[in-house]
Enzyme design. Sequence first.
Site, PDB file in Angstrom:
ATOM      1  N   GLU A 130       0.839  -1.224   0.000  1.00  0.00           N
ATOM      2  CA  GLU A 130       0.000   0.000   0.000  1.00  0.00           C
ATOM      3  C   GLU A 130       0.865   1.261   0.000  1.00  0.00           C
ATOM      4  O   GLU A 130       0.535   2.269   0.634  1.00  0.00           O
ATOM      5  CB  GLU A 130      -1.032  -0.036   1.112  1.00  0.00           C
ATOM      6  CG  GLU A 130      -1.960  -1.230   0.923  1.00  0.00           C
ATOM      7  CD  GLU A 130      -3.315  -1.097   1.537  1.00  0.00           C
ATOM      8  OE1 GLU A 130      -3.765   0.021   1.787  1.00  0.00           O
ATOM      9  OE2 GLU A 130      -3.933  -2.158   1.760  1.00  0.00           O
TER      10      GLU A 130
HETATM   11  N1  CAA Z   1      -4.498  11.126  -3.021  1.00  0.00           N
HETATM   12  C1  CAA Z   1      -5.257  11.602  -4.037  1.00  0.00           C
HETATM   13  N2  CAA Z   1      -4.774  11.818  -5.261  1.00  0.00           N
HETATM   14  C2  CAA Z   1      -3.473  11.589  -5.470  1.00  0.00           C
HETATM   15  C3  CAA Z   1      -2.620  11.096  -4.461  1.00  0.00           C
HETATM   16  C4  CAA Z   1      -3.184  10.869  -3.189  1.00  0.00           C
HETATM   17  N3  CAA Z   1      -2.456  10.398  -2.179  1.00  0.00           N
HETATM   18  N4  CAA Z   1      -1.381  10.956  -4.980  1.00  0.00           N
HETATM   19  C5  CAA Z   1      -1.439  11.330  -6.257  1.00  0.00           C
HETATM   20  N5  CAA Z   1      -2.707  11.717  -6.555  1.00  0.00           N
HETATM   21  C6  CAA Z   1      -3.197  12.221  -7.835  1.00  0.00           C
HETATM   22  C7  CAA Z   1      -2.490  13.502  -8.216  1.00  0.00           C
HETATM   23  O1  CAA Z   1      -3.135  14.621  -7.672  1.00  0.00           O
HETATM   24  C8  CAA Z   1      -2.561  13.468  -9.725  1.00  0.00           C
HETATM   25  O2  CAA Z   1      -3.841  13.892 -10.131  1.00  0.00           O
HETATM   26  P1  CAA Z   1      -4.017  14.891 -11.394  1.00  0.00           P
HETATM   27  O3  CAA Z   1      -3.294  14.260 -12.541  1.00  0.00           O
HETATM   28  O4  CAA Z   1      -5.499  14.986 -11.565  1.00  0.00           O
HETATM   29  O5  CAA Z   1      -3.374  16.178 -10.995  1.00  0.00           O
HETATM   30  C9  CAA Z   1      -2.477  11.989 -10.051  1.00  0.00           C
HETATM   31  O6  CAA Z   1      -2.862  11.297  -8.862  1.00  0.00           O
HETATM   32  C10 CAA Z   1      -1.088  11.555 -10.478  1.00  0.00           C
HETATM   33  O7  CAA Z   1      -0.221  11.909  -9.420  1.00  0.00           O
HETATM   34  P2  CAA Z   1       1.277  12.315  -9.653  1.00  0.00           P
HETATM   35  O8  CAA Z   1       1.399  13.252 -10.814  1.00  0.00           O
HETATM   36  O9  CAA Z   1       1.766  12.758  -8.334  1.00  0.00           O
HETATM   37  O10 CAA Z   1       1.893  10.910 -10.108  1.00  0.00           O
HETATM   38  P3  CAA Z   1       3.298  10.312  -9.794  1.00  0.00           P
HETATM   39  O11 CAA Z   1       3.446   9.182 -10.741  1.00  0.00           O
HETATM   40  O12 CAA Z   1       4.342  11.351  -9.746  1.00  0.00           O
HETATM   41  O13 CAA Z   1       3.161   9.739  -8.287  1.00  0.00           O
HETATM   42  C11 CAA Z   1       2.394   8.170  -6.646  1.00  0.00           C
HETATM   43  C12 CAA Z   1       2.077   8.983  -7.884  1.00  0.00           C
HETATM   44  C13 CAA Z   1       1.984   8.969  -5.433  1.00  0.00           C
HETATM   45  C14 CAA Z   1       3.848   7.786  -6.536  1.00  0.00           C
HETATM   46  C15 CAA Z   1       1.520   6.910  -6.847  1.00  0.00           C
HETATM   47  O14 CAA Z   1       1.909   6.226  -8.008  1.00  0.00           O
HETATM   48  C16 CAA Z   1       1.532   5.961  -5.660  1.00  0.00           C
HETATM   49  O15 CAA Z   1       0.859   6.202  -4.663  1.00  0.00           O
HETATM   50  N6  CAA Z   1       2.275   4.833  -5.802  1.00  0.00           N
HETATM   51  C17 CAA Z   1       2.216   3.758  -4.835  1.00  0.00           C
HETATM   52  C18 CAA Z   1       1.168   2.768  -5.253  1.00  0.00           C
HETATM   53  C19 CAA Z   1       0.725   1.906  -4.130  1.00  0.00           C
HETATM   54  O16 CAA Z   1       0.519   2.347  -3.001  1.00  0.00           O
HETATM   55  N7  CAA Z   1       0.509   0.635  -4.451  1.00  0.00           N
HETATM   56  C20 CAA Z   1       0.007  -0.277  -3.481  1.00  0.00           C
HETATM   57  C21 CAA Z   1      -0.645  -1.418  -4.206  1.00  0.00           C
HETATM   58  S1  CAA Z   1      -2.081  -2.010  -3.436  1.00  0.00           S
HETATM   59  C22 CAA Z   1      -1.580  -3.001  -2.174  1.00  0.00           C
HETATM   60  O17 CAA Z   1      -0.447  -3.040  -1.766  1.00  0.00           O
HETATM   61  C23 CAA Z   1      -2.697  -3.748  -1.567  1.00  0.00           C
HETATM   62  C24 CAA Z   1      -2.320  -4.942  -0.787  1.00  0.00           C
HETATM   63  O18 CAA Z   1      -2.066  -5.962  -1.328  1.00  0.00           O
HETATM   64  C25 CAA Z   1      -2.357  -4.911   0.668  1.00  0.00           C
END
Ligand code: CAA
Length: 379
Positions: free
Chosen positions: A363
Site C-alpha cells: 500500500e
Molecule cells: N491522493 C489523491 N490523489 C493523489 C494522491 C493521493 N495520495 N497521490 C497522487 N494523486 C493524484 C495527483 O493529484 C494526480 O492527479 P491529477 O493528474 O489529476 O493532478 C495523479 O494522482 C497523479 O499523481 P502524480 O502526478 O503525483 O503521479 P506520480 O506518478 O508522480 O506519483 C504516486 C504517484 C503517489 C507515486 C503513486 O503512483 C503511488 O501512490 N504509488 C504507490 C502505489 C501503491 O501504493 N501501491 C500499493 C498497491 S495495493 C496493495 O499493496 C494492496 C495490498 O495488497 C495490501
Amino acid sequence: MNFQLTEEQLAVRDAAREFARSELLPGVIERDSEAKFPKEQVKKMGELGFLGMMVDPKYNGGGMDSVSYAIAMEELSKIDASASVAMSVNNSLVCWGLEKYGTEAQKQKYLTQLASGEVLGAFCLSEPEAGSDATSQRTTAEKQGDHYLINGVKNWITNGSSASIYLVFAQTDASKAHKGISVFIVERGWEGFVVGKKEDKLGIRGSDTHSLIFTDVKVPAENRIGEEGFGFTYAMETLNGGRIGIASQALGIAAGAYELALAYSKERKTFGKPICEHQAIQFKLADMATQIEAARLLVYRAAWLKDQGEDYAHASAMAKLYASEVAMSVTIEAVQVHGGYGYVKEYHVERLMRDAKITQIYEGTSEIQRIVISRKILR
Ligand code: CAA
C-alpha cells in the site's frame, strides 16, 4: 481534545481482542509454517462484522467509524497479520470505494456480499512493472460495444485465490497516461481470468498472494466504476484510506510483540533476577512503549480526520510511515529481549518480526509515503 474512546469503540476493542485470542491464536504458528490461508477464521470475521465495518448497514455493513476499524485492526494484528490484511483489503480497498463511487446496482449486487463477509474482495493495481510507479499500467481494457475486453497481468494480489470479486485497474486510453486508467469489477470464474502463481513469502505467510492473468476477459460496461479515466484517482483515494488500515496493522504487530516481550521479561531470570529488573531491558521496554504510543496517536488521528470528513491523505501516509517503522524496530527488539527463545517459532515474536517488514512495503512503500508527505508540505 478528547483522548477517551467511546463505549462503542471500547466494545469493538474487547470483541476484537477476544476473537483474536480465541480464534486466531490457535494454529497461527502452523498456518504461518504451512503458508495456509485462515479460511475458517476469516469466515468468522465476516460473521462478526469485521469485514465491512464502515459500510452503511443498508448494504450489510457495520456503520462504524474509522477509529473503531483501526482499533479492531490493531487487536487482530497483534496475533495474526495474515488474517488482518484480508480484513484491511476488504474494508478499505474494496468496500470503501464501491460504496463511495459505485452505482446503486453495483452496491446491491457486490457491496452487500462483500460487507457481510459472504465473499472476499481483492484490489488489483500492482503489475510486474507497476508497483510504486502505479501510473505505468500495462493491463488494457478495450471497449467493444456494451463490454470491455481486459488483457494483462497483475502481481502480488492479496486475497488472490480466496476472493470472489476483484477490482481491476486497466488502461482504457494509453495516450492519456494515468488519466486513461479505469477500474472494473471482475468476478472470479469469468472466462479468461486465471489465478496464477502463489507467492512464497517472508512474512504474512497465511495471506494468499497471487499473480492474476487476464486474457480477453469480457467485462460488462456496467461493471466500470465511475467514468472512463477515473481509475487512477479512484486508486489513490482508496489507498489514502487503505494506509490507515495498514498503519493499524503495523501498530498491532508492534503492540503484540511488545506485550509478549513485557510478559517474558517478568518471567525469565538471569543473574538471579527477572530480566525486567535489568536496566538494559527496562530501557528497551520504555522505548518500545513510547514508540507504540506515538504510532497509536498518529493512527487514531488519521482515522479521526477521515471520520470528520477532513483531508487525511498526508495524515494516513504519516501514520503508515511511522507505524511501519515502529513495527520493524519494536519486533526486532522483542526478539532481542527473548534472546535465543525469540529466534524460534514457538514464542511468536520471530513471526511478528517477519510480518512487520511488509508494512513498510505494501500500500505504498515508506519511500512513497515520504513522497506523499513532502508533496503536501511543499504544496
Ligand atoms: N491522493 C489523491 N490523489 C493523489 C494522491 C493521493 N495520495 N497521490 C497522487 N494523486 C493524484 C495527483 O493529484 C494526480 O492527479 P491529477 O493528474 O489529476 O493532478 C495523479 O494522482 C497523479 O499523481 P502524480 O502526478 O503525483 O503521479 P506520480 O506518478 O508522480 O506519483 C504516486 C504517484 C503517489 C507515486 C503513486 O503512483 C503511488 O501512490 N504509488 C504507490 C502505489 C501503491 O501504493 N501501491 C500499493 C498497491 S495495493 C496493495 O499493496 C494492496 C495490498 O495488497 C495490501
